[in-house]
Design a protein around this motif. Sequence first.
Motif, mmCIF file in Angstrom:
data_model
loop_
_atom_site.group_PDB
_atom_site.id
_atom_site.type_symbol
_atom_site.label_atom_id
_atom_site.label_comp_id
_atom_site.label_asym_id
_atom_site.label_seq_id
_atom_site.Cartn_x
_atom_site.Cartn_y
_atom_site.Cartn_z
ATOM 1 N N SER A 40 -9.257 -44.972 -16.959
ATOM 2 C CA SER A 40 -8.218 -45.628 -16.234
ATOM 3 C C SER A 40 -7.856 -43.772 -15.766
ATOM 4 N N LEU A 41 -8.152 -42.543 -15.588
ATOM 5 C CA LEU A 41 -7.487 -41.243 -14.942
ATOM 6 C C LEU A 41 -8.041 -41.556 -13.333
ATOM 7 N N MET A 42 -6.557 -40.566 -13.284
ATOM 8 C CA MET A 42 -6.992 -40.238 -11.219
ATOM 9 C C MET A 42 -7.881 -39.666 -11.552
ATOM 10 N N PRO A 43 -8.852 -40.002 -10.879
ATOM 11 C CA PRO A 43 -10.110 -38.859 -10.524
ATOM 12 C C PRO A 43 -9.635 -38.196 -10.214
ATOM 13 N N TRP A 44 -9.079 -37.919 -9.030
ATOM 14 C CA TRP A 44 -8.261 -36.239 -8.169
ATOM 15 C C TRP A 44 -7.392 -35.570 -8.829
ATOM 16 N N MET A 45 -7.354 -35.716 -10.065
ATOM 17 C CA MET A 45 -6.702 -35.313 -11.500
ATOM 18 C C MET A 45 -7.389 -34.386 -12.321
ATOM 19 N N LEU B 106 0.743 -37.228 -15.999
ATOM 20 C CA LEU B 106 1.472 -38.040 -15.059
ATOM 21 C C LEU B 106 2.639 -39.000 -15.825
ATOM 22 N N GLY B 107 2.756 -39.003 -17.582
ATOM 23 C CA GLY B 107 2.710 -39.986 -18.196
ATOM 24 C C GLY B 107 4.411 -38.710 -19.162
ATOM 25 N N ARG C 207 -10.913 -31.464 -13.252
ATOM 26 C CA ARG C 207 -11.308 -33.297 -12.884
ATOM 27 C C ARG C 207 -12.067 -34.027 -13.142
#
Lengths: 276, 368
Positions: free
Chosen positions: A108-113, A121-122, A155
């Motif tokens: 569940s990582l943001m794939p675009w980051m 992010l956290g 990424r």
Amino acid sequence: MATIIKDKTNVTLTENGLFPSSEVMLDLKNLKKVYPTPKGDYVVLEDLNLQIKKEEFVTIIGHSGCGKTTMLSMIAGLNPISGGNISVLGKHIKGPGPDRGVIFQAPSLMPWMTALQNVLLGVNQVFPDATKKQRNDIAKYYLQKVGLEDSFNKRASDLSQGMQQRVGIARAFAIKPKVLLLDEPFGMLDSLTRGELQDILIEIWNKEKITAVMITHDVDEAIFLADRVVMMTSGPKAKIGDVLDIDFERPRTRKSVLEHDDYYKYRKHLIDFLEH
Amino acid sequence: MKQSITLGKITKFMGLGFLSSLKDLFTGKLEKEDYVNFLRKVVVPLASVLLFIGLWHMGSQSLYNIEAEFKIEKALNDQGPAAAEAMRECIASGDVSCKPNTLPSPTQVWDSYKSLLRDHNIISADKAAFIEKTAALNEKRIAEGKDAITYTGRPSFVDQIFRSLKTVFAGFLLALVIAVPLGIFIGLSPTLKSSFNWFIQIFKPVSPVVWYLLVFMIVKTLLIDSNEDSSFTISFISVGLCSMWATLVNTAMGVSSVDKDYINVAKVLKLGNFQKIFKVVLPSSLPLIFTGLKITLSVAWMVLIAIELLAQSPGLGLFVWEEFQNGANDSNAKIIVAMFVIGIIGFLLDRLMLTIQNWVSFDKTDAI
């Protein structure tokens, strides 16, 4: 080497067989979960009581569909409670929050980051008053801890599944939660990678001692990581079936655990429970 | 070596990968195993283009013959054998007065293309001369507070292409500005979704012609005091309204179908609404938004022709219509030229969107 033995015998129980409240991090009381269906209510969990002590690592094992994940997501606040209550340090929880970090089954990582951005992010959210450099340092520290010092700026979509889950671990520890919830975090990995990640997880955990609740299907994983293994009965109306204390010293190595005299006794206990 | 790799990457990135193998041919860099690839990517498409032109040529030839036979027979029936013979000779001589009017052949179209370019050069020169001549006068007029004299001559074919592009981009921007934010709101809120759904379902299939009429009704009244030519305003608004639906639907779908795991992460981290939308929801729905925008742009370009025609707004649509009404000797050929120009520009616009999509989107494999 200082070893901490987490053992029920170390704590004096109160009269009704509970831990004294000063020792308890996470407390589930008469927890109930009901899903309404056209044929009437489906009761997933009922009268579930569980206390988890500070700095304790608890694994939860049970058959598929018994409601383990439901219970975990209720603790995370992602799934509403139908009855009873959940409290962290004596305070009832209201919805999700960063005091309960979650490592999901899928990374569940943001794939675009990038890996770093994902952890940030956290971190940015939890430490809004820290300077940019401090926040960067925190994120980088945890990424180093999970062995990703060379992949800060990759990424997430370019990382392998195992690497992504390492970022997931870093992200969860970096927000310094009170409770760490792990929902079969290594279930989707091959056994070699799973072993590696278990080692990484337990290594960080030994340092941080964040109270952890982890769901697993893997009996060996449950024993290797846990201070206590909680066995859940099969649903519907699942509850705690049995609790097994694991008295291995920490820090543990896989070898010392496997060679320990009690290992097969514990293993047999768990398998007997699951087969009946 | 490095140069060629980057060039290859760029062309591939833009969805023009076939160009790089064409380049390899001229630089003589083909390896033996590349020949099959070369055959497939260059020779086969080239052959199909030639085949197309050949079929077209034969088709137009036979249509020409049918038309000619009909003319001769009509002359025979109406005026007798002598007139039929005269008609036959007239047609054979290629005289304009009796030329069969049908699908033009590839050579005629090519000639028309060249004549349109010539025409453009003449008009451009004329315009430049006019501007030069009036420059001094205009300065004076502006100093006196009067309007400058502008060139009011006939626009050339190339001018009309640019006018069409301007209209389509204005319409596209309008669609973007309306559909993306609206799509995000609809996607985020089930309540808004159900309140807008009927609206979308009913208006989505409405034909460009009807949109044009609707916009005309409204804009005409709104600009009732203005002396300005409202045809541009009307046509770009109609284009925008016709084409925005794909973006609206795709954006709403993208936003409402964000991976539940991402949403859970956002919840656990307690991201605020702003952060949640800009850091999680939007990036994750970008591929779908862009798919929508790509469809929007191609629909915009497609309906533009019809709308320009109706709105009498200068551009390729009006060009096609005027040529059709005109009925001159080479009108049909000019219409076909316009058809190819419209098709090629449509293709290039699609590639342009693809390039932007590849550039901003995280998922490189998603773009088709």
